[in-house]
Design an enzyme around this catalytic site. Sequence first.
Site, PDB file in Angstrom:
ATOM      1  N   ARG A   1      43.604  81.118   3.425  1.00 28.07           N
ATOM      2  CA  ARG A   1      44.893  81.782   3.254  1.00 28.07           C
ATOM      3  C   ARG A   1      46.034  80.779   3.340  1.00 28.07           C
ATOM      4  O   ARG A   1      46.026  79.892   4.203  1.00 28.07           O
ATOM      5  CB  ARG A   1      45.079  82.893   4.300  1.00 28.07           C
ATOM      6  CG  ARG A   1      44.084  84.012   4.104  1.00 28.07           C
ATOM      7  CD  ARG A   1      44.391  85.248   4.933  1.00 28.07           C
ATOM      8  NE  ARG A   1      43.255  86.151   4.898  1.00 28.07           N
ATOM      9  CZ  ARG A   1      42.998  87.010   3.909  1.00 28.07           C
ATOM     10  NH1 ARG A   1      43.830  87.123   2.890  1.00 28.07           N
ATOM     11  NH2 ARG A   1      41.921  87.778   3.947  1.00 28.07           N
TER      12      ARG A   1
ATOM     13  N   ILE B   1      49.463  79.223   4.294  1.00 29.48           N
ATOM     14  CA  ILE B   1      50.187  79.314   5.553  1.00 29.48           C
ATOM     15  C   ILE B   1      51.576  79.949   5.373  1.00 29.48           C
ATOM     16  O   ILE B   1      52.147  80.470   6.328  1.00 29.48           O
ATOM     17  CB  ILE B   1      50.276  77.900   6.187  1.00 29.48           C
ATOM     18  CG1 ILE B   1      50.437  77.988   7.691  1.00 29.48           C
ATOM     19  CG2 ILE B   1      51.344  77.050   5.549  1.00 29.48           C
ATOM     20  CD1 ILE B   1      50.173  76.668   8.404  1.00 29.48           C
TER      21      ILE B   1
ATOM     22  N   ASN C   1      50.074  74.605  -9.737  1.00 32.65           N
ATOM     23  CA  ASN C   1      51.303  73.833  -9.922  1.00 32.65           C
ATOM     24  C   ASN C   1      50.955  72.363 -10.140  1.00 32.65           C
ATOM     25  O   ASN C   1      50.018  71.842  -9.534  1.00 32.65           O
ATOM     26  CB  ASN C   1      52.187  73.974  -8.679  1.00 32.65           C
ATOM     27  CG  ASN C   1      52.624  75.411  -8.436  1.00 32.65           C
ATOM     28  OD1 ASN C   1      52.870  76.150  -9.386  1.00 32.65           O
ATOM     29  ND2 ASN C   1      52.719  75.808  -7.183  1.00 32.65           N
TER      30      ASN C   1
ATOM     31  N   HIS D   1      44.775  72.771  -6.362  1.00 34.56           N
ATOM     32  CA  HIS D   1      44.443  74.054  -5.743  1.00 34.56           C
ATOM     33  C   HIS D   1      44.933  75.161  -6.650  1.00 34.56           C
ATOM     34  O   HIS D   1      45.976  75.045  -7.300  1.00 34.56           O
ATOM     35  CB  HIS D   1      45.078  74.179  -4.363  1.00 34.56           C
ATOM     36  CG  HIS D   1      46.513  73.772  -4.302  1.00 34.56           C
ATOM     37  ND1 HIS D   1      46.909  72.461  -4.251  1.00 34.56           N
ATOM     38  CD2 HIS D   1      47.655  74.506  -4.318  1.00 34.56           C
ATOM     39  CE1 HIS D   1      48.228  72.399  -4.228  1.00 34.56           C
ATOM     40  NE2 HIS D   1      48.705  73.629  -4.280  1.00 34.56           N
TER      41      HIS D   1
HETATM   42  P1  AMP Z   1      51.802  73.694  -4.021  1.00 32.05           P
HETATM   43  O1  AMP Z   1      53.273  73.805  -3.724  1.00 32.05           O
HETATM   44  O2  AMP Z   1      51.378  74.328  -5.284  1.00 32.05           O
HETATM   45  O3  AMP Z   1      51.326  72.265  -3.884  1.00 32.05           O
HETATM   46  O4  AMP Z   1      51.094  74.544  -2.894  1.00 32.05           O
HETATM   47  C1  AMP Z   1      50.782  74.046  -1.632  1.00 32.05           C
HETATM   48  C2  AMP Z   1      50.578  75.237  -0.755  1.00 32.05           C
HETATM   49  O5  AMP Z   1      49.873  74.825   0.407  1.00 32.05           O
HETATM   50  C3  AMP Z   1      51.864  75.893  -0.285  1.00 32.05           C
HETATM   51  O6  AMP Z   1      51.903  77.241  -0.741  1.00 32.05           O
HETATM   52  C4  AMP Z   1      51.793  75.786   1.231  1.00 32.05           C
HETATM   53  O7  AMP Z   1      52.319  76.910   1.884  1.00 32.05           O
HETATM   54  C5  AMP Z   1      50.314  75.621   1.454  1.00 32.05           C
HETATM   55  N1  AMP Z   1      49.946  74.930   2.672  1.00 32.05           N
HETATM   56  C6  AMP Z   1      50.411  73.745   3.117  1.00 32.05           C
HETATM   57  N2  AMP Z   1      49.803  73.404   4.265  1.00 32.05           N
HETATM   58  C7  AMP Z   1      48.906  74.394   4.535  1.00 32.05           C
HETATM   59  C8  AMP Z   1      47.986  74.626   5.593  1.00 32.05           C
HETATM   60  N3  AMP Z   1      47.836  73.759   6.606  1.00 32.05           N
HETATM   61  N4  AMP Z   1      47.239  75.755   5.556  1.00 32.05           N
HETATM   62  C9  AMP Z   1      47.392  76.640   4.540  1.00 32.05           C
HETATM   63  N5  AMP Z   1      48.245  76.476   3.521  1.00 32.05           N
HETATM   64  C10 AMP Z   1      49.004  75.370   3.520  1.00 32.05           C
END
Ligand code: AMP
Length: 114
Positions: A29, A31, A87, A100
């Site tokens: 999930r 964060i 993205n 991701h």
């Molecule tokens: P992006 O902006 O497409 O690179 O998405 C990165 C995503 O990773 C963001 O939606 C963040 O909220 C999420 N994120 C960053 N660190 C964590 C973490 N430790 N656990 C879960 N999600 C994370």
Amino acid sequence: MSETIFSKIIRREIPADIVYEDENVLAFRDIHPQAPVHVLFIPKQPVPTLNDATPAHAELLGRLMLAAAGWAKSQGFADDGYRVVMNCNRDGGQTVFHIHLHLLAGRAMHWPPG
Ligand code: AMP
């Protein structure tokens, strides 16, 4: 270069709410959820951005998509629908450089996205 916080999640060095795992893919999930359901599907093999993907990664990219769709079905919201997003770099809004797939569900999505 490809070491990110997601590598630490894969190695269980930092906690995450993991919802799915197979040999190649891990899902947990987000964060900072942007929808009632917001899960990230990541390959265990790090690839920094979609630009770094090669034909050798074609199966892995497909596995990400199939894992997301399979999990959506298993959770019962696949027929209602959902969105998957990847993205890429600055203008795409990428902040973690380990590719991701965002799976967003639980509300109607808007188009065009912001
Ligand atoms: P992006 O902006 O497409 O690179 O998405 C990165 C995503 O990773 C963001 O939606 C963040 O909220 C999420 N994120 C960053 N660190 C964590 C973490 N430790 N656990 C879960 N999600 C994370």
